[in-house]
Design a protein around this motif. Structure first.
Motif, PDB file in Angstrom:
ATOM      1  N   LEU A 100       0.099   6.268  -2.979  1.00  0.00           N
ATOM      2  CA  LEU A 100       0.602   5.123  -2.715  1.00  0.00           C
ATOM      3  C   LEU A 100      -0.493   3.896  -2.997  1.00  0.00           C
ATOM      4  O   LEU A 100      -1.692   3.862  -2.461  1.00  0.00           O
ATOM      5  N   THR A 101      -0.145   3.080  -4.051  1.00  0.00           N
ATOM      6  CA  THR A 101      -1.102   1.828  -4.225  1.00  0.00           C
ATOM      7  C   THR A 101      -0.703   0.686  -4.133  1.00  0.00           C
ATOM      8  O   THR A 101      -1.254  -0.528  -4.497  1.00  0.00           O
ATOM      9  N   GLY A 102       0.562   0.469  -3.771  1.00  0.00           N
ATOM     10  CA  GLY A 102       1.206  -1.078  -3.305  1.00  0.00           C
ATOM     11  C   GLY A 102       2.564  -0.826  -2.648  1.00  0.00           C
ATOM     12  O   GLY A 102       3.119   0.271  -2.546  1.00  0.00           O
ATOM     13  N   VAL A 103       2.881  -1.816  -2.218  1.00  0.00           N
ATOM     14  CA  VAL A 103       4.061  -2.175  -1.404  1.00  0.00           C
ATOM     15  C   VAL A 103       4.961  -3.446  -1.871  1.00  0.00           C
ATOM     16  O   VAL A 103       4.127  -4.421  -2.120  1.00  0.00           O
ATOM     17  N   VAL A 104       6.108  -3.307  -1.859  1.00  0.00           N
ATOM     18  CA  VAL A 104       6.974  -4.654  -1.643  1.00  0.00           C
ATOM     19  C   VAL A 104       7.721  -4.690  -0.219  1.00  0.00           C
ATOM     20  O   VAL A 104       8.371  -3.824  -0.190  1.00  0.00           O
ATOM     21  N   THR A 105       7.529  -5.919   0.325  1.00  0.00           N
ATOM     22  CA  THR A 105       8.162  -5.809   1.573  1.00  0.00           C
ATOM     23  C   THR A 105       8.437  -7.651   2.079  1.00  0.00           C
ATOM     24  O   THR A 105       7.720  -8.338   1.232  1.00  0.00           O
ATOM     25  N   GLY A 106       9.308  -7.468   2.788  1.00  0.00           N
ATOM     26  CA  GLY A 106       9.776  -8.974   3.120  1.00  0.00           C
ATOM     27  C   GLY A 106       8.856  -9.484   4.287  1.00  0.00           C
ATOM     28  O   GLY A 106       8.738 -10.704   4.841  1.00  0.00           O
ATOM     29  N   SER A 107       7.942  -8.395   4.775  1.00  0.00           N
ATOM     30  CA  SER A 107       7.033  -8.816   5.908  1.00  0.00           C
ATOM     31  C   SER A 107       5.706  -8.728   5.474  1.00  0.00           C
ATOM     32  O   SER A 107       5.119  -7.677   5.393  1.00  0.00           O
ATOM     33  N   ARG A 108       5.050  -9.915   5.271  1.00  0.00           N
ATOM     34  CA  ARG A 108       3.730 -10.107   4.770  1.00  0.00           C
ATOM     35  C   ARG A 108       2.569  -9.353   5.987  1.00  0.00           C
ATOM     36  O   ARG A 108       1.785  -8.180   5.364  1.00  0.00           O
ATOM     37  N   ALA A 109       3.042  -9.276   7.327  1.00  0.00           N
ATOM     38  CA  ALA A 109       2.253  -8.789   8.265  1.00  0.00           C
ATOM     39  C   ALA A 109       2.385  -6.861   7.991  1.00  0.00           C
ATOM     40  O   ALA A 109       1.373  -6.358   8.175  1.00  0.00           O
ATOM     41  N   LYS A 110       3.488  -6.590   7.660  1.00  0.00           N
ATOM     42  CA  LYS A 110       3.883  -5.028   7.643  1.00  0.00           C
ATOM     43  C   LYS A 110       2.850  -4.792   6.372  1.00  0.00           C
ATOM     44  O   LYS A 110       2.434  -3.692   6.146  1.00  0.00           O
ATOM     45  N   GLY A 111       2.948  -5.567   5.311  1.00  0.00           N
ATOM     46  CA  GLY A 111       2.389  -5.220   4.039  1.00  0.00           C
ATOM     47  C   GLY A 111       0.859  -5.150   4.221  1.00  0.00           C
ATOM     48  O   GLY A 111       0.039  -4.090   3.754  1.00  0.00           O
ATOM     49  N   ARG A 112       0.228  -5.803   5.070  1.00  0.00           N
ATOM     50  CA  ARG A 112      -1.117  -6.187   5.387  1.00  0.00           C
ATOM     51  C   ARG A 112      -1.536  -4.769   6.086  1.00  0.00           C
ATOM     52  O   ARG A 112      -2.815  -3.922   5.903  1.00  0.00           O
ATOM     53  N   ASN A 113      -0.655  -4.310   6.926  1.00  0.00           N
ATOM     54  CA  ASN A 113      -1.028  -3.092   7.691  1.00  0.00           C
ATOM     55  C   ASN A 113      -1.063  -1.865   6.736  1.00  0.00           C
ATOM     56  O   ASN A 113      -1.891  -0.976   7.003  1.00  0.00           O
ATOM     57  N   TRP A 114       0.075  -1.958   5.845  1.00  0.00           N
ATOM     58  CA  TRP A 114       0.210  -0.584   4.959  1.00  0.00           C
ATOM     59  C   TRP A 114      -1.159  -0.707   4.210  1.00  0.00           C
ATOM     60  O   TRP A 114      -1.613   0.220   3.760  1.00  0.00           O
TER      61      TRP A 114
END
Ligand code: NDP
Length: 378
Positions: free
Chosen positions: A71-85
């Motif tokens: 896993l090297t990246g994510v696309v999400t509607g939640s910036r906070a969730k993205g930061r946690n990932w």
């Protein structure tokens, strides 16, 4: 469970099938590499699009175990969730994207593959955005909510010169691969009578407003789109990936109208194949069920409940139980797809297969709607 007969010809073929299912992926000689195949020394970078249940509990954890990708990246509607990932999985925060900014992945060398895991009705938009960013695409099942959307995804991937596969994990699971081999090699003769079902009991408090699976636009339909696709897949697998010529279908009763205001609660359908084979199938949000059986003149094969879930499926044939290695489905799929890409081999779960299944699903809904036999155009 009974011990399988060890010396029968089918046992040997079973062993070879086991090899072909799992180990052959590892042992296969390297053929010509695709022009865009990355070097084998590098683990392919995967970005997950949509950090919901399947990404959180299956795909993310699987990407910690995979040998060919990570896993090297994510696309999400939640910036906070993205930061946690980004913190939990150890990739840079610059690799967290929003749905509207997927184009910014273009030129990002960390990301080779974009895996779309959003609600069905959004797959087309997100797959097309990924292809335009020049990334290979894995699209979750069902590939889209219409054949037209499947065509748009396939067209975008072709134009961009990227690979498109569908998240059909069971093609990489040894028991299902063995079932496919029994069909392909006609171990018991061609399978002519199939039946299967897949479903779970939808939470009674869920509504189209609280669960996208009950929202016609986001889901594309009810249990047929969600769970029935697995049964369609198994029936086509039993017929060596042939599509049926025609289908008939009927919606089941609506016992909880407050829950099923937009999509069906259950549906049954029959697939008719060119050689006279018939598959009777069912998908439901009213009960927990998951099985598939295929009968030929000289024997049968059965994927026992839970045939389509993440647990180890049990394959039994008229010769006895078939014992194969237990694998993590998502690890097997992700590494299998990464290896196909790195080796420049065609995928065993290509976009065209996803399109075929959506064409069958469309025909089933048309047949259930008009009560007639509907020809399948793939
Ligand atoms: P979830 O509802 O748990 O997650 C979907 C995620 O998509 C959300 O968390 C959200 O992520 C994102 N999203 C973007 N737009 C929307 C929107 N309008 N409404 C709701 N969510 C949105 O679904 P699942 O993870 O269970 O399913 C996702 C896909 O994966 C489906 O296509 C499903 O069929 C498939 N699937 C496949 C399985 C398999 O075994 N192959 C098993 C389970 C699901 P964020 O908050 O990050 O934006």
């Amino acid at each position: 469970m009974k011990t399988p007969r060890s010396a029968s010809p089918v046992s040997r073929r079973r062993f070879l099938g086991q090899l072909s299912a799992a180990a052959a992926l590892l042992l296969a000689p390297r053929r010509g590499r695709a022009l865009d195949a990355p070097p084998l020394s590098k683990k392919l970078g995967v970005a997950l699009v949509g950090l919901g249940s399947y990404s959180t509990y299956q795909l993310g954890p699987a990407l910690r175990l995979t040998k060919r990708c990570r896993l090297t990246g994510v696309v999400t509607g939640s910036r906070a969730k993205g930061r946690n990932w980004s913190r939990d999985y150890g990739f840079p925060e610059k690799n967290v994207f929003g749905y509207a900014t997927m184009g910014e992945m273009a030129g990002n060398p960390d990301i080779d593959i974009v895996y779309v895991v959003t609600p069905n009705g959004l797959h087309a938009e997100h797959c097309i955005a990924a292809a335009k960013a020049g990334k290979h695409v894995i699209c979750e099942k069902p590939m889209a909510t219409s054949v037209a959307d499947c065509d748009a995804i396939i067209g975008a991937c072709r134009s961009a010169g990227v690979r498109l596969t569908v998240g059909y994990r069971l093609h990489y699971e040894p028991h299902h691969a063995e079932f496919a081999r029994l069909a392909r090699e006609k171990a018991f003769g061609p399978f002519m009578r199939m039946d299967g079902a897949n479903g779970f009991e939808m939470d009674s408090s869920a509504t189209a407003k609280t669960s996208w699976r009950l929202d016609k636009t986001l889901a594309g339909g009810g249990p047929l789109m969600d769970m029935g696709v697995y049964v369609v897949q198994a029936a086509c697998m039993a017929k060596v990936e042939a599509a049926p010529d025609a289908v008939t279908a009927r919606f089941g009763p609506v016992t909880r109208p407050e829950v099923f205001s937009e999509v069906e609660e259950s549906i049954g359908w029959t697939m008719e194949f060119a050689d006279g084979a018939v598959a009777d199938c069912r998908a439901t949000y009213a009960e927990s069920v998951s099985n598939f059986r295929a009968q030929a003149d000289h024997g049968w094969a059965r994927l026992e409940d839970p045939a389509f879930y993440y647990e180890e499926p049990l394959l039994t044939t008229s010769l006895g139980p078939v014992r194969l290695p237990k694998v993590n489905h998502q690890v097997a799929q992700l590494d299998g797809m990464a290896m196909e890409l790195q080796d420049g081999r065609p995928s065993i779960a290509p976009g065209e297969m996803g399109r075929r299944d959506v064409a069958i699903v469309e025909a089933i809904y048309a047949a259930a709607g008009n009560g007639r036999r509907v020809e399948v155009r793939v």
